[in-house]
Design a protein around this motif. Sequence first.
Motif, PDB file in Angstrom:
ATOM      1  N   THR A  21      -5.830   3.386  -1.580  1.00 10.83           N
ATOM      2  CA  THR A  21      -4.716   3.984  -0.831  1.00 10.83           C
ATOM      3  C   THR A  21      -3.824   4.804  -1.756  1.00 10.83           C
ATOM      4  O   THR A  21      -3.338   5.860  -1.373  1.00 10.83           O
ATOM      5  CB  THR A  21      -3.858   2.935  -0.092  1.00 10.83           C
ATOM      6  N   ASN A  22      -3.630   4.323  -2.964  1.00  9.88           N
ATOM      7  CA  ASN A  22      -2.765   5.046  -3.897  1.00  9.88           C
ATOM      8  C   ASN A  22      -3.436   6.275  -4.498  1.00  9.88           C
ATOM      9  O   ASN A  22      -2.764   7.102  -5.118  1.00  9.88           O
ATOM     10  CB  ASN A  22      -2.255   4.100  -4.984  1.00  9.88           C
ATOM     11  N   GLY A  30       6.082  11.733   4.462  1.00 14.09           N
ATOM     12  CA  GLY A  30       6.366  10.413   3.918  1.00 14.09           C
ATOM     13  C   GLY A  30       5.652   9.291   4.639  1.00 14.09           C
ATOM     14  O   GLY A  30       5.977   8.127   4.456  1.00 14.09           O
ATOM     15  N   LEU A  31       4.671   9.636   5.494  1.00 13.30           N
ATOM     16  CA  LEU A  31       3.943   8.596   6.204  1.00 13.30           C
ATOM     17  C   LEU A  31       3.037   7.821   5.264  1.00 13.30           C
ATOM     18  O   LEU A  31       2.748   6.665   5.476  1.00 13.30           O
ATOM     19  CB  LEU A  31       3.122   9.199   7.350  1.00 13.30           C
ATOM     20  N   HIS A  32       2.551   8.489   4.235  1.00 17.23           N
ATOM     21  CA  HIS A  32       1.747   7.809   3.227  1.00 17.23           C
ATOM     22  C   HIS A  32       2.522   7.830   1.918  1.00 17.23           C
ATOM     23  O   HIS A  32       2.984   8.867   1.481  1.00 17.23           O
ATOM     24  CB  HIS A  32       0.388   8.474   3.035  1.00 17.23           C
ATOM     25  N   LEU A  74      -9.089   1.096   6.918  1.00 20.83           N
ATOM     26  CA  LEU A  74      -9.190   2.401   6.264  1.00 20.83           C
ATOM     27  C   LEU A  74      -8.513   3.489   7.094  1.00 20.83           C
ATOM     28  O   LEU A  74      -7.809   4.352   6.562  1.00 20.83           O
ATOM     29  CB  LEU A  74     -10.656   2.766   6.021  1.00 20.83           C
ATOM     30  N   SER A  75      -8.711   3.456   8.408  1.00 22.30           N
ATOM     31  CA  SER A  75      -8.162   4.508   9.263  1.00 22.30           C
ATOM     32  C   SER A  75      -6.640   4.468   9.338  1.00 22.30           C
ATOM     33  O   SER A  75      -6.015   5.475   9.666  1.00 22.30           O
ATOM     34  CB  SER A  75      -8.777   4.455  10.662  1.00 22.30           C
ATOM     35  N   ALA A  76      -6.051   3.337   9.013  1.00 26.11           N
ATOM     36  CA  ALA A  76      -4.585   3.276   8.977  1.00 26.11           C
ATOM     37  C   ALA A  76      -4.031   4.192   7.882  1.00 26.11           C
ATOM     38  O   ALA A  76      -2.878   4.638   7.958  1.00 26.11           O
ATOM     39  CB  ALA A  76      -4.126   1.840   8.751  1.00 26.11           C
ATOM     40  N   TRP A  77      -4.854   4.495   6.881  1.00 23.87           N
ATOM     41  CA  TRP A  77      -4.438   5.340   5.757  1.00 23.87           C
ATOM     42  C   TRP A  77      -5.115   6.710   5.781  1.00 23.87           C
ATOM     43  O   TRP A  77      -4.598   7.676   5.222  1.00 23.87           O
ATOM     44  CB  TRP A  77      -4.755   4.636   4.443  1.00 23.87           C
ATOM     45  N   GLY A  81     -11.157   9.785   8.150  1.00 23.05           N
ATOM     46  CA  GLY A  81     -12.237   9.244   7.336  1.00 23.05           C
ATOM     47  C   GLY A  81     -12.719  10.173   6.236  1.00 23.05           C
ATOM     48  O   GLY A  81     -13.782   9.946   5.659  1.00 23.05           O
ATOM     49  N   ASP A  82     -11.935  11.206   5.918  1.00 22.78           N
ATOM     50  CA  ASP A  82     -12.348  12.176   4.901  1.00 22.78           C
ATOM     51  C   ASP A  82     -12.502  11.559   3.516  1.00 22.78           C
ATOM     52  O   ASP A  82     -13.304  12.040   2.716  1.00 22.78           O
ATOM     53  CB  ASP A  82     -11.344  13.328   4.813  1.00 22.78           C
ATOM     54  N   TYR A  83     -11.736  10.536   3.220  1.00 18.52           N
ATOM     55  CA  TYR A  83     -11.731   9.965   1.872  1.00 18.52           C
ATOM     56  C   TYR A  83     -12.187   8.510   1.837  1.00 18.52           C
ATOM     57  O   TYR A  83     -11.928   7.802   0.879  1.00 18.52           O
ATOM     58  CB  TYR A  83     -10.325  10.115   1.252  1.00 18.52           C
TER      59      TYR A  83
END
Length: 121
Positions: A21-22, A30-32, A74-77, A81-83
């Motif tokens: 995630t980081n 600022g969502l991520h 994963l989809s929460a971030w 699904g690109d990464y």
Amino acid sequence: MKLLNRSAFVVLPREPFANWTNSLDVDADGLHQCLSLEEQRREGTVYLIAEVSSEADFSKALEAQWLQIFQNELSAWDELGDYWPHELTYESFKQWFDVYPQIMAIDLSSLPLMMANLDEL
């Protein structure tokens, strides 16, 4: 207070998930944002499953649902699904998350349960 006919998994991220995630770009809205593992583990996700009574039942349920849980986390971030990691395996799931089975689910709220099918959103 109502006893639900459900058991649950509490899913908490481990270091590989926090590192992933980081590694994602911080967005302008600022969502991520970069969060430490400790910060990410303060909030887990609870996944309700059919009511079970044994460790073997929990194992079967997790083996049947791990991919759906992995993809949801994963989809929460990264919604598109690109990464995402190239291979989503049960072994990588166990490396990325701690899963804590919960036999009983009790609803303490007096409000009715709201249900939304996330597959349709």
